[in-house]
Design an enzyme around this catalytic site. Structure first.
Site, PDB file in Angstrom:
ATOM      1  N   HIS A   1       5.348   6.723  -0.896  1.00 11.48           N
ATOM      2  CA  HIS A   1       6.115   5.384  -1.448  1.00 11.48           C
ATOM      3  C   HIS A   1       5.346   4.050  -0.916  1.00 11.48           C
ATOM      4  O   HIS A   1       4.611   4.130  -0.438  1.00 11.48           O
ATOM      5  CB  HIS A   1       7.507   5.465  -0.438  1.00 11.48           C
ATOM      6  CG  HIS A   1       7.183   5.272   0.960  1.00 11.48           C
ATOM      7  ND1 HIS A   1       6.955   6.527   1.887  1.00 11.48           N
ATOM      8  CD2 HIS A   1       7.050   4.085   1.854  1.00 11.48           C
ATOM      9  CE1 HIS A   1       6.755   6.080   3.068  1.00 11.48           C
ATOM     10  NE2 HIS A   1       6.750   4.710   3.037  1.00 11.48           N
TER      11      HIS A   1
ATOM     12  N   HIS B   1       0.731  -1.172  -0.207  1.00  9.40           N
ATOM     13  CA  HIS B   1      -0.057  -0.045   0.002  1.00  9.40           C
ATOM     14  C   HIS B   1       0.979   1.325  -0.044  1.00  9.40           C
ATOM     15  O   HIS B   1       2.155   1.274   0.355  1.00  9.40           O
ATOM     16  CB  HIS B   1      -0.819   0.123   1.180  1.00  9.40           C
ATOM     17  CG  HIS B   1      -0.150   0.053   2.517  1.00  9.40           C
ATOM     18  ND1 HIS B   1       0.251  -1.114   3.072  1.00  9.40           N
ATOM     19  CD2 HIS B   1       0.403   0.959   3.327  1.00  9.40           C
ATOM     20  CE1 HIS B   1       1.104  -0.877   4.305  1.00  9.40           C
ATOM     21  NE2 HIS B   1       0.982   0.520   4.274  1.00  9.40           N
TER      22      HIS B   1
HETATM   23  P1  2AM Z   1       5.254   3.190   5.638  1.00 12.09           P
HETATM   24  O1  2AM Z   1       4.206   3.693   4.796  1.00 12.09           O
HETATM   25  O2  2AM Z   1       6.579   3.794   5.393  1.00 12.09           O
HETATM   26  O3  2AM Z   1       5.219   1.445   4.938  1.00 12.09           O
HETATM   27  C1  2AM Z   1       1.027   1.154   9.094  1.00 12.09           C
HETATM   28  O4  2AM Z   1       2.278   1.062  10.199  1.00 12.09           O
HETATM   29  C2  2AM Z   1       1.856   1.884   7.961  1.00 12.09           C
HETATM   30  O5  2AM Z   1       1.907   3.379   8.301  1.00 12.09           O
HETATM   31  C3  2AM Z   1       3.018   1.391   7.325  1.00 12.09           C
HETATM   32  O6  2AM Z   1       2.844   1.108   5.987  1.00 12.09           O
HETATM   33  C4  2AM Z   1       4.028   2.401   7.720  1.00 12.09           C
HETATM   34  O7  2AM Z   1       4.809   2.904   6.978  1.00 12.09           O
HETATM   35  C5  2AM Z   1       3.153   3.723   7.960  1.00 12.09           C
HETATM   36  N1  2AM Z   1       3.583   4.667   8.924  1.00 12.09           N
HETATM   37  C6  2AM Z   1       3.865   6.164   8.740  1.00 12.09           C
HETATM   38  N2  2AM Z   1       4.369   6.507   9.936  1.00 12.09           N
HETATM   39  C7  2AM Z   1       4.402   5.831  10.658  1.00 12.09           C
HETATM   40  C8  2AM Z   1       5.017   5.501  12.048  1.00 12.09           C
HETATM   41  N3  2AM Z   1       5.486   6.524  12.502  1.00 12.09           N
HETATM   42  N4  2AM Z   1       5.128   4.476  12.745  1.00 12.09           N
HETATM   43  C9  2AM Z   1       4.424   3.183  12.066  1.00 12.09           C
HETATM   44  N5  2AM Z   1       4.053   3.271  10.813  1.00 12.09           N
HETATM   45  C10 2AM Z   1       4.168   4.571  10.241  1.00 12.09           C
END
Ligand code: 2AM
Length: 177
Positions: free
Chosen positions: A126, A42
């Site tokens: 991303h 996603h």
């Molecule tokens: P990502 O988008 O870089 O993969 C659920 O955890 C989703 O939220 C993940 O896809 C994650 O990273 C995103 N996300 C964004 N900020 C985050 C944070 N501070 N901690 C954990 N997950 C985060």
């Protein structure tokens, strides 16, 4: 019941997820780490963090009234976030995707009106491919033919820690226009 970690994300259709997964497998062969599951690839629009059950219900009720204008996204390169050792696929660094920035902004202004605090860091769209990746030279991955995909859904999802990673549960879907 403890707080669930919630996030809004754009979800690819199955065949697009399969194409993105081919990049993930190549990156994994070089860098190791934990590869994302194909059915949970996603693009995160807004991460809300731990959310109490009352707020989860407010968000689920608010979502069906939202609409989003969606266009294709082209993934052109691999990138990396060093802290969490995430390797991802993303669009060109220098070309802003106007509709995606606008959607991110619209989601956050709605969330702000409901009491959430927008992030201070800039939005960097991303699709994460690996977590806890090794430190190998990403230049070895070379260039791939770009992947153009049109998100199939914009969802509110909950992330739950699971053996060896996270499991995602889709709680609500926004209408796409
Ligand atoms: P990502 O988008 O870089 O993969 C659920 O955890 C989703 O939220 C993940 O896809 C994650 O990273 C995103 N996300 C964004 N900020 C985050 C944070 N501070 N901690 C954990 N997950 C985060």
């Amino acid at each position: 019941m403890h707080a669930r970690r919630l996030f809004f994300a754009l979800w690819p259709a199955q065949d697009d997820a399969a194409r993105i997964m081919a990049w993930a497998r190549d990156a994994h062969a070089l860098l190791g780490g934990r590869i994302m599951r194909q059915d949970t690839l996603h693009l995160t629009l807004a991460f809300l963090g731990g959310t109490g059950e009352r707020d989860v219900q407010r968000l689920i009720q608010a979502v069906p009234g939202w609409t989003a204008r969606i266009e294709p996204i082209t993934l052109r390169r691999f990138g990396r976030f060093h802290g969490p050792r995430v390797v991802w696929a993303g669009p060109d660094e220098n070309s802003r995707i106007v509709w995606l920035d606008a959607l991110h902004q619209a989601v956050w202004s709605r969330l702000e009106s409901m009491g959430w605090q927008p992030p201070s860091e800039a939005f960097r769209p991303h699709v994460s491919l690996l977590r806890r990746a090794g430190s190998g030279d990403m230049a070895m991955l070379g260039c791939r033919p770009p992947i153009t995909w049109t998100p199939e859904a914009c969802v509110l999802a909950a992330s739950q820690p699971d053996l060896g990673g996270s499991r995602y549960q889709v709680l609500a879907r926004m209408r796409l226009a």
